[in-house]
Write a protein that holds these residues in place. Structure first.
Motif, PDB file in Angstrom:
ATOM      1  N   ILE A   1       0.846  -1.209   0.000  1.00  0.00           N
ATOM      2  CA  ILE A   1       0.000   0.000   0.000  1.00  0.00           C
ATOM      3  C   ILE A   1       0.879   1.257   0.000  1.00  0.00           C
ATOM      4  CG2 ILE A   1      -1.802   1.299   1.217  1.00  0.00           C
ATOM      5  CD1 ILE A   1      -2.752  -1.333   2.451  1.00  0.00           C
ATOM      6  N   ASP A   2       1.936   1.262   0.825  1.00  0.00           N
ATOM      7  CA  ASP A   2       2.787   2.457   0.945  1.00  0.00           C
ATOM      8  C   ASP A   2       3.482   2.802  -0.372  1.00  0.00           C
ATOM      9  OD1 ASP A   2       2.039   2.490   3.584  1.00  0.00           O
ATOM     10  OD2 ASP A   2       3.943   1.725   4.365  1.00  0.00           O
ATOM     11  N   SER A   3       3.824   1.760  -1.152  1.00  0.00           N
ATOM     12  CA  SER A   3       4.571   2.074  -2.374  1.00  0.00           C
ATOM     13  C   SER A   3       3.677   2.154  -3.610  1.00  0.00           C
ATOM     14  CB  SER A   3       5.704   1.059  -2.585  1.00  0.00           C
ATOM     15  OG  SER A   3       5.212  -0.244  -2.450  1.00  0.00           O
ATOM     16  N   HIS A   4       2.383   1.850  -3.449  1.00  0.00           N
ATOM     17  CA  HIS A   4       1.488   1.930  -4.606  1.00  0.00           C
ATOM     18  C   HIS A   4       0.421   3.014  -4.490  1.00  0.00           C
ATOM     19  CE1 HIS A   4       3.321  -1.970  -5.378  1.00  0.00           C
ATOM     20  NE2 HIS A   4       2.984  -1.773  -6.622  1.00  0.00           N
ATOM     21  N   ARG A   5       0.368   3.721  -3.373  1.00  0.00           N
ATOM     22  CA  ARG A   5      -0.675   4.758  -3.256  1.00  0.00           C
ATOM     23  C   ARG A   5      -0.368   5.887  -4.235  1.00  0.00           C
ATOM     24  NH1 ARG A   5       1.938   6.093   2.233  1.00  0.00           N
ATOM     25  NH2 ARG A   5       3.542   7.532   1.539  1.00  0.00           N
ATOM     26  N   GLU A   6      -1.418   6.688  -4.517  1.00  0.00           N
ATOM     27  CA  GLU A   6      -1.241   7.746  -5.510  1.00  0.00           C
ATOM     28  C   GLU A   6      -0.473   8.934  -4.974  1.00  0.00           C
ATOM     29  OE1 GLU A   6      -4.583   9.191  -7.851  1.00  0.00           O
ATOM     30  OE2 GLU A   6      -4.992   7.069  -8.276  1.00  0.00           O
ATOM     31  N   THR A   7      -0.766   9.314  -3.728  1.00  0.00           N
ATOM     32  CA  THR A   7      -0.128  10.513  -3.188  1.00  0.00           C
ATOM     33  C   THR A   7       1.187  10.174  -2.508  1.00  0.00           C
ATOM     34  OG1 THR A   7      -2.370  11.276  -2.738  1.00  0.00           O
ATOM     35  CG2 THR A   7      -0.598  12.596  -1.811  1.00  0.00           C
ATOM     36  N   ASN A   8       2.261  10.704  -3.049  1.00  0.00           N
ATOM     37  CA  ASN A   8       3.596  10.540  -2.469  1.00  0.00           C
ATOM     38  C   ASN A   8       3.905   9.114  -1.995  1.00  0.00           C
ATOM     39  OD1 ASN A   8       3.873  13.256  -2.906  1.00  0.00           O
ATOM     40  ND2 ASN A   8       3.295  13.826  -0.828  1.00  0.00           N
ATOM     41  N   PRO A   9       3.898   8.174  -2.919  1.00  0.00           N
ATOM     42  CA  PRO A   9       4.220   6.796  -2.521  1.00  0.00           C
ATOM     43  C   PRO A   9       5.675   6.683  -2.077  1.00  0.00           C
ATOM     44  CG  PRO A   9       4.182   6.995  -4.915  1.00  0.00           C
ATOM     45  CD  PRO A   9       3.700   8.309  -4.374  1.00  0.00           C
ATOM     46  N   LEU A  10       5.936   5.603  -1.349  1.00  0.00           N
ATOM     47  CA  LEU A  10       7.307   5.342  -0.918  1.00  0.00           C
ATOM     48  C   LEU A  10       8.172   5.032  -2.129  1.00  0.00           C
ATOM     49  CD1 LEU A  10       9.547   4.489   1.119  1.00  0.00           C
ATOM     50  CD2 LEU A  10       8.541   2.225   1.079  1.00  0.00           C
ATOM     51  N   ARG A  11       9.218   5.779  -2.303  1.00  0.00           N
ATOM     52  CA  ARG A  11      10.237   5.435  -3.306  1.00  0.00           C
ATOM     53  C   ARG A  11      11.535   6.102  -2.892  1.00  0.00           C
ATOM     54  NH1 ARG A  11      11.189   9.688  -6.553  1.00  0.00           N
ATOM     55  NH2 ARG A  11       9.616  11.322  -6.504  1.00  0.00           N
ATOM     56  N   ARG A  12      12.618   5.596  -3.444  1.00  0.00           N
ATOM     57  CA  ARG A  12      13.913   6.167  -3.095  1.00  0.00           C
ATOM     58  C   ARG A  12      14.105   7.472  -3.860  1.00  0.00           C
ATOM     59  NH1 ARG A  12      19.146   6.370  -4.950  1.00  0.00           N
ATOM     60  NH2 ARG A  12      18.711   5.244  -6.875  1.00  0.00           N
ATOM     61  N   ALA A  13      14.477   8.536  -3.154  1.00  0.00           N
ATOM     62  CA  ALA A  13      14.800   9.783  -3.844  1.00  0.00           C
ATOM     63  C   ALA A  13      16.061   9.527  -4.664  1.00  0.00           C
ATOM     64  CB  ALA A  13      15.040  10.893  -2.825  1.00  0.00           C
ATOM     65  N   GLU A  14      16.159  10.168  -5.813  1.00  0.00           N
ATOM     66  CA  GLU A  14      17.316   9.916  -6.682  1.00  0.00           C
ATOM     67  C   GLU A  14      18.633  10.223  -6.003  1.00  0.00           C
ATOM     68  OE1 GLU A  14      16.847  11.865 -10.452  1.00  0.00           O
ATOM     69  OE2 GLU A  14      15.044  10.640 -10.837  1.00  0.00           O
ATOM     70  N   ASP A  15      18.598  11.215  -5.114  1.00  0.00           N
ATOM     71  CA  ASP A  15      19.844  11.617  -4.445  1.00  0.00           C
ATOM     72  C   ASP A  15      19.982  11.003  -3.042  1.00  0.00           C
ATOM     73  OD1 ASP A  15      17.675  13.085  -3.636  1.00  0.00           O
ATOM     74  OD2 ASP A  15      18.727  15.002  -3.510  1.00  0.00           O
ATOM     75  N   ALA A  16      19.259   9.906  -2.801  1.00  0.00           N
ATOM     76  CA  ALA A  16      19.387   9.238  -1.490  1.00  0.00           C
ATOM     77  C   ALA A  16      20.496   8.188  -1.532  1.00  0.00           C
ATOM     78  CB  ALA A  16      18.064   8.584  -1.123  1.00  0.00           C
TER      79      ALA A  16
END
Ligand code: DC
Length: 229
Positions: free
Chosen positions: A185-200
């Motif tokens: 759910i956290d990585s598939h929701r529409e609003t600000n899903p969990l993902r790695r920032a490019e600069d992380a």
């Protein structure tokens, strides 16, 4: 080691040890630690106690929104999370809250409500904040971003041990199921899903001790800010 007044954003899946790392960083470098998940958990507890969410995860959005708009006094106190003057630290860590927090955290107005609180709390800087969207959405300009990962079975065992230590009687299969559901759910929701920032920077701590984690972080900060110590 003197670390400048920056914001450190720590994101990752559930039970990867984000909060342990964040607390350690706060202690080591005298930063303020803010646990963004605690606010989502606080809204979930509030929704459960007031009948804004059913056992089947149906959310009574209009009523919940009205209650948040009316001004829910959810905040970080010195010793944990509060609603008004009621400390809710223990209540928000139960499996019951864990079981419903992801659907609640997927609701856009809930995210807007929590984001407002997080910006307020982090405004003064020198903050380490952990969550799912800190480096991507809450503080996209954070000077340092860490994305934490660990193997699934390591994560489940850690969460199981944590619940056990708190006097709960968890079932390992149940814990694994809850983690998998929340990750999805956290990585598939529409609003600000969990993902790695490019600069992380990615830390896989499956096989790391806490000491190794802090040495890793120290190395990162030294390199990033050219600290010669
Ligand atoms: O970190 P935690 O397990 O206490 O977080 C609880 C839930 O809150 C998590 O399943 C997803 C949500 N969350 C979020 O959506 N965004 C954040 N920044 C922090 C937590």
């Amino acid at each position: 080691m003197q670390v400048p007044d920056i914001i450190i954003a720590i994101d990752g899946f559930s039970a990867t040890g984000k909060s342990t790392l964040a607390k350690l960083i706060a202690e080591t470098f005298s930063f303020l630690y803010l646990d963004s998940g605690a606010l989502y958990r606080g809204v979930t507890l509030f929704a459960q106690e007031n009948g804004y969410i059913d056992p089947d995860n149906t959310i009574h959005e209009a009523e919940l929104k009205a209650a948040l708009d009316a001004g829910l006094d959810l905040h970080f106190g010195l010793d944990g999370t509060y609603i008004g003057d009621r400390r809710i630290e223990k209540e928000i860590r139960t499996m019951e809250v864990s079981g419903q927090v992801s659907p609640i955290a997927a609701v856009p107005f809930v995210r807007a409500f929590v984001d407002g609180k997080l910006h307020e709390a982090g405004a003064k800087g020198r903050v380490v904040m952990d969550g799912r969207d800190i480096g991507t959405a809450v503080f996209p300009n954070a000077e340092v971003k860490i994305f934490v990962t660990a193997r699934d079975e390591v994560r489940a065992q850690r969460r199981y041990d944590e619940l056990k230590a708190k006097g709960e009687n968890p079932d390992l299969q149940e814990v694994m199921k809850n983690l998998a559901e929340r990750d999805y759910i956290d990585s598939h929701r529409e609003t600000n899903p969990l993902r790695r920032a490019e600069d992380a920077y990615v830390m896989d701590n499956s096989e790391m001790t806490l000491h190794e984690e802090i040495v890793w972080t120290q190395g990162l900060l030294q390199g990033r800010f050219r600290i010669l110590e």
